[in-house]
Design a protein around this motif. Structure first.
Motif, short mmCIF file in Angstrom:
data_model
loop_
_atom_site.label_atom_id
_atom_site.label_comp_id
_atom_site.label_asym_id
_atom_site.label_seq_id
_atom_site.Cartn_x
_atom_site.Cartn_y
_atom_site.Cartn_z
N GLU A 13 0.83 -1.22 0.00
CA GLU A 13 0.00 0.00 0.00
C GLU A 13 0.86 1.27 0.00
OE1 GLU A 13 -1.63 -3.37 1.00
OE2 GLU A 13 -1.30 -2.39 2.91
N PHE A 57 8.28 -7.64 6.43
CA PHE A 57 7.08 -6.79 6.40
C PHE A 57 5.90 -7.59 6.96
CE2 PHE A 57 3.41 -5.74 3.46
CZ PHE A 57 3.02 -4.60 4.14
N GLU A 88 1.73 -7.35 8.86
CA GLU A 88 0.54 -6.55 9.14
C GLU A 88 -0.29 -7.24 10.21
OE1 GLU A 88 -1.78 -4.23 6.11
OE2 GLU A 88 -3.10 -5.95 6.31
N HIS A 92 -0.43 -10.81 5.35
CA HIS A 92 -0.73 -9.71 4.43
C HIS A 92 -1.53 -10.30 3.30
CE1 HIS A 92 -0.20 -5.88 2.23
NE2 HIS A 92 -0.23 -5.43 3.46
N HIS A 132 -0.46 -0.34 11.65
CA HIS A 132 -0.84 -1.75 11.44
C HIS A 132 0.23 -2.46 10.64
CE1 HIS A 132 -2.38 0.60 8.07
NE2 HIS A 132 -2.22 -0.47 7.32
N HIS A 133 1.11 -1.71 9.99
CA HIS A 133 2.26 -2.30 9.30
C HIS A 133 3.46 -2.28 10.24
CE1 HIS A 133 0.89 -1.42 4.88
NE2 HIS A 133 0.26 -2.46 5.41
MN MN Z 1 -1.17 -3.62 4.38
#
Ligand code: MN
Length: 487
Positions: free
Chosen positions: A295, A320, A322, A339, A437-438
């Motif tokens: 995003e 990464f 979420e 994710h 949230h990431h």
């Molecule tokens: Mn995301």
């Protein structure tokens, strides 16, 4: 990655005569050589410094040497600290004061005044500490016997954090498209990020990516498909869809390598000309050490690449992540992280499977992705937010578990964890601090290393751990806000 090394600068003075100084130099070289065998990066003995000029010279050299990721000092003897002022005032590299001693024990029979003059770190390191305190230098102090494993571990941990600083200052992020419309936390001041963290964050058109994809050859795709099948289970017959991901991966990599980018971001809202959202493509690029943020989240993308570089072997298990959903059963409370597609296989506890499933978001064809369960073990989640005028790094201790259910209809990689101090209190703290949230989930970068990194980058640091309470945290955030406004 560069061949990073650290420089060992040992303080002394001319008062002791050539014999003592020769012994200091010999022992310092021996210590650096032995430590280099156990530390994650070489420690290179540079000089036994006896004058203002020697110190200023070695610091100037360190500043300009691209491979030098930090300076470690120690005082074998007494080293009057006024002669360090000019050098230290110009130091631009991470700095650690290693307060140690050549001998482990006081030799009962041997000790006399000659021994005392040669072995007075207890004396010298205090003078050294005063001047760095007076100069308000950003520094790490590691104390203890140099052959002690725990001490070596601490020094090594700091080295990795310092490498994170070097990687940060070199970081270039390739953005495909802007960040997701209307989302606040993925916004941020890119000029401030470059000033503060060194990150060059710029955008490239998705159309250029599509052109680059069209130019990828079948032979290039064959080669990458061989890598995929060597590392993962091909759990689909839809090979053309997998090959499309390989095509995307090769093109993204070509564009990043041409610019020297170590991280990228894209968004499902800007896939013009693409048939699939890159899933497997982004996942395999992360496995190679590139950072990624979904995003359009360039902050988490750069942080992922930096934490990977700080981890084991220069490409550790950091990814990464979420926060998706919770399991709130009383006494068995877990967070489920995942994710849409892009979870790095460095987190996998089992062999990842390549699968193809529909994706409701992004309005494209069903993409290939890696599906797996995250491994169990202690970890942290870290998030970097823009508070306006400064960045805040929030780190939470978590314990990853083998997911307590199989979730057979969930077509993405998933990680399950218990948060410290508990799901609810940890969540209250995370939200009070403004955490996104990431995040970056890491099994091999510790909160302590991230604290060191944040200090070196002059970034606010918040650590949510087993001792954190919302009350204490609120007070800390309030005081920090005042302090950072005065800075
Ligand atoms: Mn995301």
């Amino acid at each position: 990655m560069r061949k990073y090394e650290f420089w060992f600068v040992v303080g002394s003075q001319s008062l002791y005569g050539p014999e003592v100084l020769a012994t200091v130099a010999e022992r310092s070289a021996e210590m650096a050589a032995k430590l280099s065998e156990v530390l994650p990066y070489p420690l290179v003995y540079k000089v036994t410094a006896k004058s203002n000029k020697e110190i200023a010279d070695v610091i100037r050299e360190a500043n300009y040497d691209e491979n030098c990721a930090g300076v470690i000092t120690w005082c074998h003897t007494f080293s009057p600290s006024k002669m360090w002022i000019n050098g230290f005032a110009n130091l631009q590299k991470p700095y650690c004061h290693f307060a140690t001693q050549y001998n482990q024990e006081i030799p009962n029979e041997e000790i006399d005044m000659d021994f005392m003059n040669l072995n007075q770190s207890a004396h010298g390191d205090r003078e050294h500490g005063f001047i760095t305190a007076r100069l308000r230098m950003q520094r790490k102090v590691v104390a203890g016997y140099w052959q002690d494993e725990e001490v070596q571990q601490r020094l090594g941990d700091w080295m990795k954090a310092a490498v994170g600083v070097a990687v940060s200052r070199d970081m270039k992020v390739m953005r495909f498209g802007d960040n997701m419309r209307e989302v606040a936390v993925t916004e941020g001041d890119k000029v401030e990020a470059q000033m503060q963290l060194g990150w060059q964050v710029n955008t490239w058109p998705v159309g250029q990516l599509v052109e680059t994809m069209n130019a990828v050859t079948e032979a290039e795709i064959d080669a990458l498909m061989a890598d995929y099948t060597a590392s993962y289970d091909m759990a689909t017959d839809d090979i053309e869809t997998v090959r499309y991901q390989a095509r995307a991966e090769i093109a993204i990599k070509k564009m990043m390598d041409a610019e020297g980018c170590m991280a990228f971001s894209n968004t499902f809202q800007d896939l013009y000309g693409m048939k699939q959202l890159p899933g497997l493509a982004s996942q395999h690029l992360m496995a190679l050490g590139y950072g990624y943020g979904g995003e359009g989240d360039w902050k988490v993308s750069a942080l992922t690449a930096i934490m990977k570089a700080m981890g084991e072997g220069g490409n550790g298990a950091s990814a990464f992540m979420e926060d998706y959903t919770y399991h709130l059963a009383k006494g068995s409370e877990y967070s489920l992280g995942a994710h849409m597609l892009e979870v790095c296989p460095s987190l996998a506890g089992d062999k990842p499977r390549i699968e193809v499933h529909e994706l409701g978001i992004g309005d494209r064809e069903a993409p290939a992705r890696l599906v797996f369960e995250g491994k169990a073990g202690k970890a942290v989640v870290a998030t970097l937010i823009d508070m306006g005028g400064r960045f805040r790094l929030i780190v939470q201790d978590v314990e990853c578990v083998k997911p307590i259910m199989t979730m057979p209809n969930l077509p993405v990689a998933r990680v399950m964890w218990k948060a410290e101090p508990s799901l609810a209190t940890g969540l209250e703290c995370w939200i009070l601090a403004g955490g996104a949230h990431h995040s970056v989930l890491s099994y091999d970068v510790s909160a302590g290393q991230l604290r060191d990194w944040a200090r070196m980058m002059d970034v606010e640091f918040v650590h949510i751990n087993r001792d954190t309470t919302p009350e204490k945290l609120e007070e800390q955030l309030f005081l920090m806000d005042l302090a950072w406004k005065l800075k």
